[in-house]
Design a protein around this motif. Sequence first.
Motif, PDB file in Angstrom:
ATOM      1  N   GLN A 412       0.835  -1.202   0.000  1.00 46.39           N
ATOM      2  CA  GLN A 412       0.000   0.000   0.000  1.00 46.39           C
ATOM      3  C   GLN A 412       0.875   1.260   0.000  1.00 46.39           C
ATOM      4  OE1 GLN A 412      -2.445  -0.268   3.381  1.00 46.39           O
ATOM      5  NE2 GLN A 412      -4.193   0.760   2.448  1.00 46.39           N
ATOM      6  N   LYS A 415       2.819   1.713  -3.310  1.00 42.52           N
ATOM      7  CA  LYS A 415       1.956   2.112  -4.431  1.00 42.52           C
ATOM      8  C   LYS A 415       1.862   3.635  -4.551  1.00 42.52           C
ATOM      9  CE  LYS A 415      -2.339   0.518  -6.472  1.00 42.52           C
ATOM     10  NZ  LYS A 415      -3.583   1.228  -6.380  1.00 42.52           N
ATOM     11  N   ASP A 419       1.823   4.344  -9.004  1.00 40.61           N
ATOM     12  CA  ASP A 419       0.573   3.731  -9.472  1.00 40.61           C
ATOM     13  C   ASP A 419       0.727   2.952 -10.769  1.00 40.61           C
ATOM     14  OD1 ASP A 419      -1.510   3.925  -7.812  1.00 40.61           O
ATOM     15  OD2 ASP A 419      -1.973   6.015  -8.328  1.00 40.61           O
ATOM     16  N   PHE A 422       2.151  -0.422 -10.551  1.00 35.09           N
ATOM     17  CA  PHE A 422       1.215  -1.392  -9.983  1.00 35.09           C
ATOM     18  C   PHE A 422       0.133  -1.804 -10.971  1.00 35.09           C
ATOM     19  CE2 PHE A 422       1.877  -2.204  -5.391  1.00 35.09           C
ATOM     20  CZ  PHE A 422       3.063  -1.507  -5.248  1.00 35.09           C
ATOM     21  N   SER A 426       2.339  -5.242 -12.873  1.00 31.04           N
ATOM     22  CA  SER A 426       2.164  -5.809 -11.531  1.00 31.04           C
ATOM     23  C   SER A 426       3.101  -7.005 -11.314  1.00 31.04           C
ATOM     24  CB  SER A 426       0.719  -6.203 -11.289  1.00 31.04           C
ATOM     25  OG  SER A 426       0.359  -7.155 -12.254  1.00 31.04           O
ATOM     26  N   VAL A 429       6.078  -6.006  -9.402  1.00 31.84           N
ATOM     27  CA  VAL A 429       5.794  -5.891  -7.969  1.00 31.84           C
ATOM     28  C   VAL A 429       5.812  -7.280  -7.322  1.00 31.84           C
ATOM     29  CG1 VAL A 429       4.139  -5.102  -6.246  1.00 31.84           C
ATOM     30  CG2 VAL A 429       4.419  -3.816  -8.380  1.00 31.84           C
TER      31      VAL A 429
END
Length: 455
Positions: A412, A415, A419, A422, A426, A429
């Motif tokens: 969280q 991020k 953004d 993510f 992804s 990540v």
Amino acid sequence: MSENLQREKWGSKIGFVLAAAGSAIGLGNIWKFPYVAGQNGGAAFFIIYIFCVILIGLPVIIAEIILGRTAQKNPVGAFKKLSDSKFWPWVGAMGVFAGFIILSFYSVVAGWSVGYVYESATGVFYNFNSAQSAAEHFNHLTKNVTWGIGMLAIFILMTMFFVYAGVQKGIEKGSKIMMPLLFILLIIVMIRGITLEGSDEGLAFIFHPDWSKVTPKTFLEALGQAFFSLSLGMGAMLTYGSYMSRNDNVPKSSLEIVVLDTLVAVIAGVAIFTAVFATGQNAAQGPGLIFHTLPIVFTKMPGGYFVGIIFFILLTIAALTSAISLLEVVTAYFVDEKNWSRHKAVLVFGSLAFLVGIPSVLSFNIIENYKIFGMNFFDVANYLSSNIMLPLGGLLIAIFVGNVWGIDKVLQELKQGSDKLFTNYSWIVSLWVVLIKYVSPILILFVLLQSIGVF
Ligand code: PFF
């Protein structure tokens, strides 16, 4: 405990990247990387180093910065804020201690660089007709206690000056001009290195691995060097991250810092090894390596007189931006946790770093032969901090961020400001999560255990 109301912040988005790159790029790249690579077989070391940077350095730098940005605190305060356990703040404390020890011996080498600004300006390099005379000159200087202590004092005072004044303005602005200039000059020196007669052997040394040279020790040296070069494992990146704003992009900045740092190490490696082999020197000679080789390269290039002077000025500045981050960690701890004024912390710990630096100066003369496990005081400080404390700190940071803090919370935070990563990538990540949770800590643990002979 003072709250964050007046906590300093970087002036601009790239302010952080510049300052963090300033912390990473320093003597570790130009002085240490070549000599450690030289002692560990060259290319094979270099390949292991690159693996350490990708699989451990990059994931851990992201972890450290996100810890700092979230907590907005020094290393001890950050762990206090993010965990209830009494154990984790000790990890921060070990970092602060490691930073102080590194500052003490780092400033000794940085002092040599200060001294070499003067040496190059006097034209003394032109008296060297062989690499051996350059080496003799260096040894003669480092045997001189007054010279060593004097240069150490000058360098520590410069570091104290910037941290005392508050880093942002001077360093943010200064790094913007000086770092690109250092980069350009290194490229020039590298080109001269490559064009020296007999440089091929140097290129082969750094690019053609001889795996027979690899021993268990090589892995520890490469790991330690990755941590040292990226300023990782002791909370420097954490502290710099604590001055970031929440919408700065942590993964992107981290990647930029890592790429720049590695590039500078490679360029320095090529510049130095081409010169080492072209002038018939021993690649494994240790900490004096760049001071023995570069003066010879300077005398063999057009305008080399000026290139030499500017080079050592920039090397001093590169060391300065790193030393500032070391003193800043100690300072931030005493300011945040002990309510000291910034000025008091800088005066006390700058002076102490000077005193603890003295035995490192003396390791090249008076106490040269006092050895513990075959190492003098300077070697012990260098070895323990880079090869033990930083990897251990990095291991614990990876465990904390990957497995203790709560990966949902971590993601969280991460991020914020990234953004796009993510939503569009992804998988990167997810890959980072696997690296920080499992791969990095297991690899670090493996290397550390192997180095103490468990396997
Ligand atoms: N990264 C610096 C260099 O390569 O010269 C040295 C260093 C600075 C190590 C700050 C650790 C640190 F926290």
